[in-house]
Design a protein around this motif. Structure first.
Motif, PDB file in Angstrom:
ATOM      1  N   LEU A   4       0.848  -1.170   0.000  1.00 41.51           N
ATOM      2  CA  LEU A   4       0.000   0.000   0.000  1.00 41.51           C
ATOM      3  C   LEU A   4       0.897   1.236   0.000  1.00 41.51           C
ATOM      4  N   ALA A   5       0.329   2.377  -0.292  1.00 47.27           N
ATOM      5  CA  ALA A   5       1.143   3.571  -0.521  1.00 47.27           C
ATOM      6  C   ALA A   5       1.908   4.030   0.719  1.00 47.27           C
ATOM      7  N   ARG A   6       1.383   3.684   1.897  1.00 46.09           N
ATOM      8  CA  ARG A   6       2.083   4.010   3.146  1.00 46.09           C
ATOM      9  C   ARG A   6       1.772   2.920   4.162  1.00 46.09           C
ATOM     10  N   LYS A   7       2.637   2.778   5.137  1.00 44.88           N
ATOM     11  CA  LYS A   7       2.434   1.764   6.172  1.00 44.88           C
ATOM     12  C   LYS A   7       1.158   2.014   6.955  1.00 44.88           C
ATOM     13  N   ASP A   8       0.867   3.280   7.249  1.00 44.41           N
ATOM     14  CA  ASP A   8      -0.327   3.578   8.051  1.00 44.41           C
ATOM     15  C   ASP A   8      -1.608   3.196   7.312  1.00 44.41           C
ATOM     16  N   LEU A   9      -1.575   3.228   5.969  1.00 47.42           N
ATOM     17  CA  LEU A   9      -2.744   2.820   5.199  1.00 47.42           C
ATOM     18  C   LEU A   9      -2.975   1.316   5.314  1.00 47.42           C
ATOM     19  N   ALA A  10      -1.889   0.553   5.324  1.00 48.34           N
ATOM     20  CA  ALA A  10      -2.004  -0.896   5.534  1.00 48.34           C
ATOM     21  C   ALA A  10      -2.518  -1.189   6.941  1.00 48.34           C
ATOM     22  N   GLU A  11      -2.083  -0.412   7.895  1.00 51.49           N
ATOM     23  CA  GLU A  11      -2.559  -0.581   9.278  1.00 51.49           C
ATOM     24  C   GLU A  11      -4.048  -0.294   9.383  1.00 51.49           C
ATOM     25  N   ASP A  12      -4.532   0.687   8.613  1.00 49.01           N
ATOM     26  CA  ASP A  12      -5.960   0.996   8.627  1.00 49.01           C
ATOM     27  C   ASP A  12      -6.788  -0.177   8.116  1.00 49.01           C
ATOM     28  N   VAL A  13      -6.335  -0.785   7.015  1.00 45.86           N
ATOM     29  CA  VAL A  13      -7.046  -1.955   6.480  1.00 45.86           C
ATOM     30  C   VAL A  13      -7.025  -3.089   7.494  1.00 45.86           C
ATOM     31  N   GLU A  14      -5.874  -3.291   8.117  1.00 42.37           N
ATOM     32  CA  GLU A  14      -5.732  -4.346   9.130  1.00 42.37           C
ATOM     33  C   GLU A  14      -6.734  -4.150  10.265  1.00 42.37           C
ATOM     34  N   LYS A  15      -6.891  -2.911  10.714  1.00 42.27           N
ATOM     35  CA  LYS A  15      -7.832  -2.623  11.806  1.00 42.27           C
ATOM     36  C   LYS A  15      -9.270  -2.908  11.383  1.00 42.27           C
ATOM     37  N   GLN A  16      -9.623  -2.518  10.166  1.00 41.31           N
ATOM     38  CA  GLN A  16     -10.991  -2.754   9.690  1.00 41.31           C
ATOM     39  C   GLN A  16     -11.293  -4.239   9.597  1.00 41.31           C
ATOM     40  N   VAL A  17     -10.347  -5.013   9.087  1.00 44.78           N
ATOM     41  CA  VAL A  17     -10.547  -6.453   8.973  1.00 44.78           C
ATOM     42  C   VAL A  17     -10.594  -7.101  10.350  1.00 44.78           C
ATOM     43  N   ASN A  18      -9.654  -6.756  11.212  1.00 46.24           N
ATOM     44  CA  ASN A  18      -9.594  -7.377  12.538  1.00 46.24           C
ATOM     45  C   ASN A  18     -10.841  -7.078  13.363  1.00 46.24           C
ATOM     46  N   LYS A  19     -11.335  -5.857  13.258  1.00 46.53           N
ATOM     47  CA  LYS A  19     -12.554  -5.506  14.000  1.00 46.53           C
ATOM     48  C   LYS A  19     -13.750  -6.282  13.461  1.00 46.53           C
ATOM     49  N   SER A  20     -13.803  -6.466  12.148  1.00 45.97           N
ATOM     50  CA  SER A  20     -14.899  -7.227  11.546  1.00 45.97           C
ATOM     51  C   SER A  20     -14.829  -8.693  11.969  1.00 45.97           C
ATOM     52  N   VAL A  21     -13.624  -9.245  12.036  1.00 45.64           N
ATOM     53  CA  VAL A  21     -13.447 -10.624  12.489  1.00 45.64           C
ATOM     54  C   VAL A  21     -13.887 -10.765  13.947  1.00 45.64           C
ATOM     55  N   ALA A  22     -13.552  -9.770  14.747  1.00 40.29           N
ATOM     56  CA  ALA A  22     -13.960  -9.802  16.153  1.00 40.29           C
ATOM     57  C   ALA A  22     -15.482  -9.763  16.285  1.00 40.29           C
ATOM     58  N   MET A  23     -16.146  -9.210  15.271  1.00 42.20           N
ATOM     59  CA  MET A  23     -17.606  -9.126  15.279  1.00 42.20           C
ATOM     60  C   MET A  23     -18.255 -10.347  14.637  1.00 42.20           C
ATOM     61  N   GLY A  24     -17.429 -11.297  14.137  1.00 43.61           N
ATOM     62  CA  GLY A  24     -17.988 -12.534  13.609  1.00 43.61           C
ATOM     63  C   GLY A  24     -17.651 -12.878  12.183  1.00 43.61           C
ATOM     64  N   ALA A  25     -16.969 -12.015  11.464  1.00 45.59           N
ATOM     65  CA  ALA A  25     -16.589 -12.323  10.087  1.00 45.59           C
ATOM     66  C   ALA A  25     -15.520 -13.414  10.066  1.00 45.59           C
ATOM     67  N   GLU A  46     -17.783   0.814   5.963  1.00 45.07           N
ATOM     68  CA  GLU A  46     -16.730   1.798   5.715  1.00 45.07           C
ATOM     69  C   GLU A  46     -16.064   1.516   4.366  1.00 45.07           C
ATOM     70  N   GLU A  47     -15.415   2.533   3.823  1.00 40.42           N
ATOM     71  CA  GLU A  47     -14.624   2.300   2.617  1.00 40.42           C
ATOM     72  C   GLU A  47     -13.316   1.631   3.022  1.00 40.42           C
ATOM     73  N   VAL A  48     -13.039   0.476   2.443  1.00 41.48           N
ATOM     74  CA  VAL A  48     -11.785  -0.231   2.707  1.00 41.48           C
ATOM     75  C   VAL A  48     -10.853   0.037   1.534  1.00 41.48           C
ATOM     76  N   PHE A  49      -9.790   0.813   1.783  1.00 37.88           N
ATOM     77  CA  PHE A  49      -8.890   1.230   0.719  1.00 37.88           C
ATOM     78  C   PHE A  49      -7.678   0.316   0.670  1.00 37.88           C
ATOM     79  N   GLY A  50      -7.941  -0.937   0.319  1.00 39.99           N
ATOM     80  CA  GLY A  50      -6.884  -1.928   0.243  1.00 39.99           C
ATOM     81  C   GLY A  50      -7.469  -3.248  -0.218  1.00 39.99           C
ATOM     82  N   PRO A  51      -6.637  -4.285  -0.384  1.00 41.03           N
ATOM     83  CA  PRO A  51      -7.055  -5.531  -1.039  1.00 41.03           C
ATOM     84  C   PRO A  51      -7.816  -6.491  -0.140  1.00 41.03           C
ATOM     85  N   ALA A  52      -8.920  -6.015   0.437  1.00 37.32           N
ATOM     86  CA  ALA A  52      -9.758  -6.876   1.268  1.00 37.32           C
ATOM     87  C   ALA A  52     -11.203  -6.719   0.814  1.00 37.32           C
TER      88      ALA A  52
END
Length: 450
Positions: A303-324, A354-360
């Motif tokens: 991804l264009a910056r490390k923090d952008l990859a971290e944002d995608v990671e947070k969105q996925v991890n939170k969704s998994v915690a909710m049952g995904a 939310e808009e997920v700006f990465g490959p998920a």
């Protein structure tokens, strides 16, 4: 001073200094003075410079592509394709701008009535990093052909691309001040909008940036065009041909490592083919090659910056915690995030709402097409939707039900120079490209003679 860091290997690329407010004002003054000469040129005279620009673009294709890949991590073959697409846009306006901007007569009770299209002046472009050349070209080229001059505040992490663009216009022989790179920070944008010499602004970026720019422009009664985020649905009907659909679906989500406003970010698949789709789609995603974006066989870069990859990671991890459930992917390594497919997703999870700006990508099922429409519309965005079906005529009758700026049937949503581009709801307002785009920054002047 700020530094540019290669997101692939964290290597230092360059250091840049933002303009002072006084330097920015001087650039705008140059653009303003140049406007009064540029506007007097005929459309054909302006197009001659566009012909030169296309030649410069082709000549510098390799270096432009490499700058893009180094600064924001786009796989090199996609960077090359982006530069080539800019040339196609030039071709489109070379063929059509004269017709679009031509005056036309209207029959009234007067002896003569007609409409002309006149440029506004200096237009500010606030541009993003994900398509550092294409986004600028689709704003700047029609504006300049219409007789305006432009100043461009590019994203800081692609400052080198921004400088390269200005050098292209110089190389093409454009007069001073027609196109200028405005190397300023985000905090300086409002002051530029407030400058009385700036007549309008076009922004491609986030909701937050769009709201800020639109607010500043509105306070000064200046026109704004906003192309903001998207959370496009990709709908796969029961009668869709999966052999045709799967490759398009993979590209629609994973192109540019998922960093596109018009990427397919929510997959909606008919329940009767859901399992088959998941199996075939994940199999195709596994074939994608991640790695050094300078390698021609790389499909997925960082991804264009490390923090952008971290944002995608947070969105996925939170969704998994909710049952995904993660079918494949879900891991991050610095700025790299694995192509990820999720099931068991609900509308309240981040990967859906939310808009997920990465490959998920979340993959949900539906039973009726009306349900698919409701899921598609269940977002604050409205940029576009793709529908894959074997019954095109049936879907055509329901196009009006989608709250979107574009509906693509059996194809991924894409920007095309010949088609108006833009969204509704939180995806912005106004249109780029086509005839609509070249008329966004003109005064449509009515002339009536008794």
């Amino acid at each position: 001073m700020f530094s540019i860091i290669n997101p692939f290997n964290s290597a230092f690329l360059a250091e840049h200094q933002y303009f002072t407010d006084q330097q920015a004002e001087a650039k705008i003054a140059i653009a303003h003075n140049s406007f009064f000469k540029w506007r007097l040129n005929s459309v054909d005279e302006r197009l001659n410079f566009i012909k030169n620009l296309k030649f410069s673009l082709k000549k510098n294709k390799k270096s432009l592509a490499e700058y893009c890949t180094n600064e924001m991590g786009k796989p090199i073959k996609q960077s090359i394709a982006e530069v080539e697409k800019c040339g196609l846009l030039c071709d489109f306006y070379l063929d059509n701008a004269g017709t679009f901007l031509k005056s036309y007569k209207i029959t009234t009770d007067g002896s003569e009535s007609y409409v002309t299209h006149e440029p506004l002046g200096v237009i500010l472009g606030v541009m993003p990093w994900n398509f550092p050349y294409w986004q600028v070209f689709r704003f700047a080229i029609p504006a300049i052909i219409a007789g305006n001059t432009v100043v461009v505040k590019h994203a800081s992490n692609v400052a080198g691309c921004g400088k390269m663009l200005e050098e292209l216009f110089i190389d093409a022989g454009f007069p001073e001040g027609i196109y200028q790179n405005l190397l300023i920070s985000g905090s300086q944008v409002e002051a530029v909008i407030n400058n009385p010499l700036i007549k309008a602004v076009s922004l491609t970026g986030s909701e937050k940036a769009g709201a800020s720019v639109a607010s500043a422009a509105a306070k000064k009664i200046k026109k704004a065009v906003l192309e903001l985020g998207g959370s496009n649905a990709l709908i796969v009907c029961e009668d869709a041909d999966l052999n045709d659909t799967i490759p398009i679906a993979v590209k629609a989500r994973m192109q540019n490592t998922g960093q596109s406003c018009i990427a397919a970010k929510r997959f909606l698949v008919h329940n009767n083919i859901y399992n088959e789709f998941i199996e075939k789609f994940t199999s195709a995603v596994k074939e994608l090659k991640s790695g050094n974006p300078m390698n021609e066989d790389t499909d997925i870069g960082p991804l264009a910056r490390k923090d952008l990859a971290e944002d995608v990671e947070k969105q996925v991890n939170k969704s998994v915690a909710m049952g995904a459930k993660i079918v494949i992917g879900g891991k991050r390594n610095e700025a790299f995030y694995e192509p990820t497919v999720l099931t068991g997703v609900t509308k309240d999870m981040p990967v859906f709402k939310e808009e997920v700006f990465g490959p998920a990508v979340p993959v949900l099922s539906f039973n009726t097409f009306d349900e698919a429409i409701q899921l598609s519309n269940a977002t604050g965005f409205g940029l576009g939707v793709s529908v894959f079906t074997g019954n095109i005529n049936d879907i055509k009758q329901k196009i009006h039900l989608f709250e979107e700026g574009a509906v693509f049937i059996n194809a991924m949503v894409k920007s095309d120079p010949a088609l108006p581009f833009g969204g509704v709801k939180h995806s912005g307002f106004g249109r780029e490209l086509a005839e609509n785009g070249i008329k966004e920054f003109v005064n449509v002047k009515t002339v009536y003679i008794k």
